[in-house]
Write an enzyme that holds these catalytic residues in place. Structure first.
Site, mmCIF file in Angstrom:
data_model
loop_
_atom_site.group_PDB
_atom_site.id
_atom_site.type_symbol
_atom_site.label_atom_id
_atom_site.label_comp_id
_atom_site.label_asym_id
_atom_site.label_seq_id
_atom_site.Cartn_x
_atom_site.Cartn_y
_atom_site.Cartn_z
ATOM 1 N N ARG A 214 -7.318 -0.909 8.637
ATOM 2 C CA ARG A 214 -8.535 -0.508 7.930
ATOM 3 C C ARG A 214 -9.385 -1.763 7.700
ATOM 4 O O ARG A 214 -8.901 -2.716 7.086
ATOM 5 C CB ARG A 214 -8.194 0.121 6.576
ATOM 6 C CG ARG A 214 -7.157 1.258 6.655
ATOM 7 C CD ARG A 214 -7.815 2.597 6.783
ATOM 8 N NE ARG A 214 -6.860 3.649 7.118
ATOM 9 C CZ ARG A 214 -6.463 4.618 6.295
ATOM 10 N NH1 ARG A 214 -6.942 4.658 5.067
ATOM 11 N NH2 ARG A 214 -5.634 5.556 6.700
ATOM 12 N N GLU A 216 -11.512 -2.546 5.631
ATOM 13 C CA GLU A 216 -12.114 -2.610 4.287
ATOM 14 C C GLU A 216 -12.353 -4.078 3.945
ATOM 15 O O GLU A 216 -11.443 -4.892 4.067
ATOM 16 C CB GLU A 216 -11.146 -1.985 3.264
ATOM 17 C CG GLU A 216 -11.036 -0.480 3.418
ATOM 18 C CD GLU A 216 -9.669 0.082 2.990
ATOM 19 O OE1 GLU A 216 -8.768 -0.709 2.675
ATOM 20 O OE2 GLU A 216 -9.533 1.312 2.992
ATOM 21 N N ARG A 222 -4.121 -3.632 -4.222
ATOM 22 C CA ARG A 222 -3.482 -2.409 -3.723
ATOM 23 C C ARG A 222 -3.865 -2.049 -2.290
ATOM 24 O O ARG A 222 -3.443 -1.015 -1.775
ATOM 25 C CB ARG A 222 -3.792 -1.244 -4.659
ATOM 26 C CG ARG A 222 -5.277 -1.190 -5.061
ATOM 27 C CD ARG A 222 -5.709 0.183 -5.435
ATOM 28 N NE ARG A 222 -5.295 0.600 -6.758
ATOM 29 C CZ ARG A 222 -5.484 1.828 -7.223
ATOM 30 N NH1 ARG A 222 -6.016 2.751 -6.447
ATOM 31 N NH2 ARG A 222 -5.159 2.126 -8.441
ATOM 32 N N HIS A 223 -4.689 -2.887 -1.649
ATOM 33 C CA HIS A 223 -5.102 -2.618 -0.266
ATOM 34 C C HIS A 223 -4.706 -3.749 0.671
ATOM 35 O O HIS A 223 -4.797 -4.919 0.320
ATOM 36 C CB HIS A 223 -6.628 -2.456 -0.178
ATOM 37 C CG HIS A 223 -7.122 -1.227 -0.844
ATOM 38 N ND1 HIS A 223 -7.581 -1.239 -2.137
ATOM 39 C CD2 HIS A 223 -7.222 0.042 -0.414
ATOM 40 C CE1 HIS A 223 -7.944 -0.011 -2.476
ATOM 41 N NE2 HIS A 223 -7.734 0.795 -1.451
ATOM 42 N N GLU A 351 -2.271 6.083 -6.197
ATOM 43 C CA GLU A 351 -2.144 7.032 -5.086
ATOM 44 C C GLU A 351 -1.088 6.521 -4.104
ATOM 45 O O GLU A 351 -1.168 5.394 -3.648
ATOM 46 C CB GLU A 351 -3.499 7.143 -4.376
ATOM 47 C CG GLU A 351 -3.466 8.055 -3.173
ATOM 48 C CD GLU A 351 -4.666 7.857 -2.254
ATOM 49 O OE1 GLU A 351 -5.789 7.644 -2.754
ATOM 50 O OE2 GLU A 351 -4.458 7.895 -1.026
ATOM 51 N N SER A 354 -1.883 11.005 0.691
ATOM 52 C CA SER A 354 -2.832 12.126 0.714
ATOM 53 C C SER A 354 -2.534 12.981 1.926
ATOM 54 O O SER A 354 -1.907 12.532 2.896
ATOM 55 C CB SER A 354 -4.277 11.626 0.688
ATOM 56 O OG SER A 354 -4.538 10.898 1.837
ATOM 57 N N ARG A 402 2.693 0.575 -0.415
ATOM 58 C CA ARG A 402 2.367 1.107 -1.756
ATOM 59 C C ARG A 402 3.626 1.588 -2.471
ATOM 60 O O ARG A 402 3.841 1.297 -3.642
ATOM 61 C CB ARG A 402 1.447 2.311 -1.632
ATOM 62 C CG ARG A 402 -0.002 2.003 -1.452
ATOM 63 C CD ARG A 402 -0.762 1.869 -2.764
ATOM 64 N NE ARG A 402 -2.096 1.442 -2.417
ATOM 65 C CZ ARG A 402 -3.116 2.275 -2.298
ATOM 66 N NH1 ARG A 402 -2.967 3.554 -2.571
ATOM 67 N NH2 ARG A 402 -4.303 1.810 -1.960
HETATM 68 P P1 AMO Z 1 -5.108 7.891 3.491
HETATM 69 O O1 AMO Z 1 -6.210 7.122 4.036
HETATM 70 O O2 AMO Z 1 -5.257 8.403 2.081
HETATM 71 O O3 AMO Z 1 -4.790 9.183 4.366
HETATM 72 O O4 AMO Z 1 -3.788 7.033 3.565
HETATM 73 C C1 AMO Z 1 -2.519 7.551 3.188
HETATM 74 C C2 AMO Z 1 -1.785 6.592 2.270
HETATM 75 O O5 AMO Z 1 -1.638 5.324 2.893
HETATM 76 C C3 AMO Z 1 -1.777 4.287 1.940
HETATM 77 N N1 AMO Z 1 -2.927 3.447 2.286
HETATM 78 C C4 AMO Z 1 -2.992 2.112 2.171
HETATM 79 N N2 AMO Z 1 -2.094 1.216 1.754
HETATM 80 C C5 AMO Z 1 -2.461 -0.076 1.749
HETATM 81 N N3 AMO Z 1 -3.666 -0.534 2.128
HETATM 82 C C6 AMO Z 1 -4.615 0.342 2.560
HETATM 83 N N4 AMO Z 1 -5.802 -0.128 2.951
HETATM 84 C C7 AMO Z 1 -4.296 1.725 2.604
HETATM 85 N N5 AMO Z 1 -4.959 2.839 2.960
HETATM 86 C C8 AMO Z 1 -4.126 3.862 2.780
HETATM 87 C C9 AMO Z 1 -1.962 4.953 0.597
HETATM 88 C C10 AMO Z 1 -2.522 6.285 0.977
HETATM 89 O O6 AMO Z 1 -2.261 7.287 0.009
HETATM 90 N N6 AMO Z 1 -4.528 10.544 7.689
HETATM 91 C C11 AMO Z 1 -4.439 10.604 6.247
HETATM 92 C C12 AMO Z 1 -3.133 11.180 5.772
HETATM 93 C C13 AMO Z 1 -2.960 12.646 6.108
HETATM 94 O O7 AMO Z 1 -3.823 13.469 5.718
HETATM 95 O O8 AMO Z 1 -1.950 12.972 6.750
HETATM 96 C C14 AMO Z 1 -4.625 9.199 5.710
HETATM 97 O O9 AMO Z 1 -4.519 8.212 6.388
HETATM 98 O O10 AMO Z 1 -0.684 5.111 -0.002
#
Ligand code: AMO
Length: 428
Positions: A214, A216, A222-223, A351, A354, A402
């Site tokens: 990602r 970001e 947390r990311h 979180e 999702s 996470r």
């Molecule tokens: P989402 O983007 O919410 O959903 O990601 C799912 C879970 O992955 C973790 N997560 C991260 N952990 C660390 N750094 C990040 N940048 C990051 N982004 C996400 C979180 C988050 O809840 N495709 C959908 C899932 C689905 O619907 O099956 C998805 O990627 O714990």
């Protein structure tokens, strides 16, 4: 002689053993020298009485790799660091395998006031991983991944290996890394979302531990820009079905860690309990937050709201479902005009996952893509995959780092990634 691991010394009292490992500490007096020797299984105290070995002892620096042959016996001096506290090894032979240069960071931090800051530790992560408490984090993470496999195999899911280079963004939005792919431009996968759906439509139940990227720009605790997800997708299922699978899966993984990582949990001072489960609609959460003076946006939970949920429902996986449609990606199935069959799972105030039921109807999918300002042309093969016998299906993705961070009470998600990638960090 075969090598004995330090946690196996118990069965060898009165025997001569060969142990190999790292010198964690060395203390010398004129007639006796002490070595704390560490391997992955523990730390053992080694005593040297034999003066002919003193010269070799004087050459050992911290983290030097050695092999020691010696007699296992009841300890004369006890040490707080040592896991095999009642035993020690009287050294008969000491061979230096590889001498360590002066260390750039502390490996044994007895004095907590001189703890090296995280950024410096990560610069030398390979050395940071010599520490027993850091090893403990990744032993626990390894248990989580193994438990996930075990749970999913028992559920009858098959493990899928997905591509990491993709042609179109899977989560929508702009937070995606572009890569050069011969004459074309491609993207690094933000999720195996579209692929796991296509596979569920033929093989019914699939799972993966999948790396995602990602782009970001913000740095938070947390990311990460590269993280791993536990992914799951199931045919003939709705949001409720897969929330149930997720709840049982997390409970199974935590139970497994509690059983298999008692030493690691103690070392990290982490208290763990198998969590309960609570289901709330987004509207209910909005109402609860209002009562606590927290105003929610129309279609997302703030960090503050997630923390509040953690406080109100401790040691519970809180599923927030019936999520407003505008706050969920194009692939989430609408529920009427305003709501969706999407959900988030919150645990210990953050979180962790999702998911939801997906859109398996091609025309509706085209509509949802357009509603999100995405071009259906870019998703042609994905949309077409639902034209030839696609069952309703649902799934979720949960963050590996996470979950590791939260169950161990770590303050920064970087602690839960072996080699974290963030805005600034690409090495080691
Ligand atoms: P989402 O983007 O919410 O959903 O990601 C799912 C879970 O992955 C973790 N997560 C991260 N952990 C660390 N750094 C990040 N940048 C990051 N982004 C996400 C979180 C988050 O809840 N495709 C959908 C899932 C689905 O619907 O099956 C998805 O990627 O714990």
């Amino acid at each position: 002689m075969e090598r004995t691991k330090i946690d196996q010394l118990k069965g060898n009292i009165g025997q001569t053993v060969l142990v190999k490992g790292w010198i964690q500490e060395f203390r010398g007096q004129s007639k006796i020298k002490f070595i704390l020797l560490r391997d992955i299984s523990g730390v053992a105290q080694c005593v040297v009485f034999d003066q002919s070995l003193f010269d070799a002892c004087s050459k050992v620096t911290t983290e030097t790799v050695v092999s020691i042959e010696g007699l296992v016996k009841t300890a004369t001096v006890k040490s707080a660091e040592v896991t095999e506290n009642t035993l020690e090894i009287e050294v008969k032979k000491l061979d230096i395998i590889n001498t360590a240069e002066p260390l750039p960071i502390n490996v044994v931090e007895k004095d907590k006031s001189i703890i090296t800051d995280l950024s410096k530790r990560l610069d030398y992560r390979f050395l940071d991983l010599h520490k027993r408490d850091i090893q403990a984090i990744f032993k626990v993470q390894s248990t989580l991944v193994q438990a996930y496999h075990e749970f999913m195999i028992k559920e009858g899911a098959i493990e899928a290996l997905f591509p990491s280079i993709i042609g179109a963004s899977s989560e929508g939005g702009t937070e995606v890394f572009e890569v050069k792919y011969f004459e074309k431009s491609a993207l690094l996968s933000q999720s195996c979302q579209l692929y796991k759906q296509m596979i569920a439509c033929s093989m019914e139940k699939v799972f993966a531990v999948f790396t995602v990227w990602r782009a970001e720009k913000h740095n938070t605790v947390r990311h990460l820009n590269e993280s791993r997800q536990f992914d799951f997708e199931m045919a003939f299922a709705d949001d409720k079905d897969v929330m149930d699978v997720l709840a049982r899966c997390i409970q199974f993984m935590i139970e497994k860690v509690m059983k298999e990582n008692q030493r690691e949990l103690a070392l990290l001072n982490a208290k763990l309990k198998v969590p309960g489960v609570k289901y709330l609609t987004f509207a209910e959460v909005s109402g609860i937050m209002k009562k606590h003076g927290i105003h929610l946006g129309a279609d997302d939970l703030s960090g503050e709201a997630e923390e509040k949920l953690g406080e109100l429902y401790p040691e519970t996986i809180v599923f927030v479902h019936d999520w407003p449609l505008s706050g969920k990606p194009f692939y989430i199935m609408p529920k009427g005009d305003e709501l969706s069959l999407g959900f988030d799972a919150i645990y210990r105030g953050m979180e962790i996952s999702s998911g939801g039921q997906r859109v398996h109807l091609p025309e509706l999918l085209v509509e949802r893509l357009k509603a999100k300002d995405l071009n259906p042309e870019n998703f042609k093969s994905y949309i077409d995959s639902f034209r030839y016998g696609a069952p309703p299906h649902a799934g979720w993705g949960a963050g590996v780092e996470r979950i590791t961070m939260l169950i161990l009470g770590l303050k920064n998600i970087r602690e839960a990634a072996l080699f974290p990638r963030d805005r600034e960090r690409l090495t080691p």
